[in-house]
Design a protein around this motif. Structure first.
Motif, PDB file in Angstrom:
ATOM      1  N   MET A 149      36.828  -0.791 -22.704  1.00  0.00           N
ATOM      2  CA  MET A 149      36.961   0.066 -23.889  1.00  0.00           C
ATOM      3  C   MET A 149      37.571  -0.652 -25.095  1.00  0.00           C
ATOM      4  O   MET A 149      38.146  -0.016 -25.965  1.00  0.00           O
ATOM      5  CB  MET A 149      37.819   1.279 -23.524  1.00  0.00           C
ATOM      6  N   SER A 164      28.257   5.881 -16.563  1.00  0.00           N
ATOM      7  CA  SER A 164      29.042   5.040 -17.463  1.00  0.00           C
ATOM      8  C   SER A 164      28.434   5.001 -18.862  1.00  0.00           C
ATOM      9  O   SER A 164      27.236   4.774 -19.035  1.00  0.00           O
ATOM     10  CB  SER A 164      29.117   3.622 -16.903  1.00  0.00           C
ATOM     11  N   LEU A 165      29.287   5.203 -19.861  1.00  0.00           N
ATOM     12  CA  LEU A 165      28.897   5.052 -21.260  1.00  0.00           C
ATOM     13  C   LEU A 165      29.455   3.759 -21.845  1.00  0.00           C
ATOM     14  O   LEU A 165      28.756   3.039 -22.543  1.00  0.00           O
ATOM     15  CB  LEU A 165      29.386   6.244 -22.088  1.00  0.00           C
ATOM     16  N   PHE A 166      30.739   3.485 -21.564  1.00  0.00           N
ATOM     17  CA  PHE A 166      31.396   2.272 -22.060  1.00  0.00           C
ATOM     18  C   PHE A 166      32.374   1.771 -21.011  1.00  0.00           C
ATOM     19  O   PHE A 166      33.088   2.548 -20.402  1.00  0.00           O
ATOM     20  CB  PHE A 166      32.199   2.547 -23.347  1.00  0.00           C
ATOM     21  N   SER A 167      32.416   0.453 -20.832  1.00  0.00           N
ATOM     22  CA  SER A 167      33.415  -0.193 -19.999  1.00  0.00           C
ATOM     23  C   SER A 167      33.264  -1.694 -20.179  1.00  0.00           C
ATOM     24  O   SER A 167      32.158  -2.202 -20.027  1.00  0.00           O
ATOM     25  CB  SER A 167      33.240   0.178 -18.528  1.00  0.00           C
ATOM     26  N   THR A 203      33.444   9.354 -30.453  1.00  0.00           N
ATOM     27  CA  THR A 203      32.280   8.798 -29.763  1.00  0.00           C
ATOM     28  C   THR A 203      31.895   9.668 -28.572  1.00  0.00           C
ATOM     29  O   THR A 203      30.717   9.950 -28.344  1.00  0.00           O
ATOM     30  CB  THR A 203      32.567   7.353 -29.315  1.00  0.00           C
ATOM     31  N   ASP A 246      36.225  -1.878 -27.698  1.00  0.00           N
ATOM     32  CA  ASP A 246      35.603  -1.601 -28.995  1.00  0.00           C
ATOM     33  C   ASP A 246      36.267  -0.415 -29.698  1.00  0.00           C
ATOM     34  O   ASP A 246      35.958  -0.137 -30.855  1.00  0.00           O
ATOM     35  CB  ASP A 246      34.112  -1.310 -28.826  1.00  0.00           C
TER      36      ASP A 246
END
Length: 168
Positions: A113, A108-111, A125, A115
């Motif tokens: 979303m 995971s990088l982002f969660s 990104t 932003d």
């Protein structure tokens, strides 16, 4: 007999496209009405390529951004997670089942979303994250990025006023 030479990068992009289709189906069926779903985003496979005999890329969805690869990237996948060595260092992945794709490994990088205002921002990104992942930790560029932009301020010299520029 003549035949086309297999293109490993095309195979990687095709795997990413199939995975994106699986996530589109999941989004339509189960995620769209959840509060973590960002309607400004879609599902897109970013930068899928061959890496160390496997495939890696970034999956962007309206509810997460993950680095993903087939679970077969690891020699032994008996647990719920695995570590994969990338040029930037070791990354921990979680194993899961995704419909027709079978077992995949994801990080995971982002969660959620929220932003990201649009797909252009999410795509940029994801591309930057993948570039960083593939940048060797000891490369000149990585070392330069870790160096502070300015010299740290010494408190004593600051209070004495010796950090000001001297002009003759």
């Amino acid at each position: 007999m003549t035949g086309a030479t297999p293109n490993p990068e095309a195979d990687a992009m095709a795997w990413g496209a199939l995975l994106a289709e699986s996530y589109r189906e999941i989004g339509d069926r189960a995620m769209r009405d959840l509060p973590i779903y960002n309607d400004a985003l879609g599902v897109e496979a970013i930068g899928f390529r061959r890496f160390n005999g496997s495939i890696v890329g970034i999956m962007v969805t309206p509810w997460f951004m993950n680095v993903v690869m087939p679970a077969s990237a690891a020699r032994e996948t008996s647990g719920a997670s695995l570590r994969i060595r990338f040029p930037a260092g070791d990354i921990e992945f979680t194993l899961s089942e995704i419909g027709q794709m079978g077992r995949i490994a994801s990080c995971s990088l982002f969660s959620p979303m929220f932003d990201f205002a649009d797909m252009a921002a999410a795509r940029a990104t994801a591309e930057a994250a993948l570039a960083e992942l593939m940048l060797p930790d000891d490369s000149e560029e990585a070392v330069r990025r870790r160096e502070p932009a300015t010299t740290p301020i010494d408190r004593r010299n600051f209070l004495r006023g010796t950090l000001t520029e001297r002009r003759g």
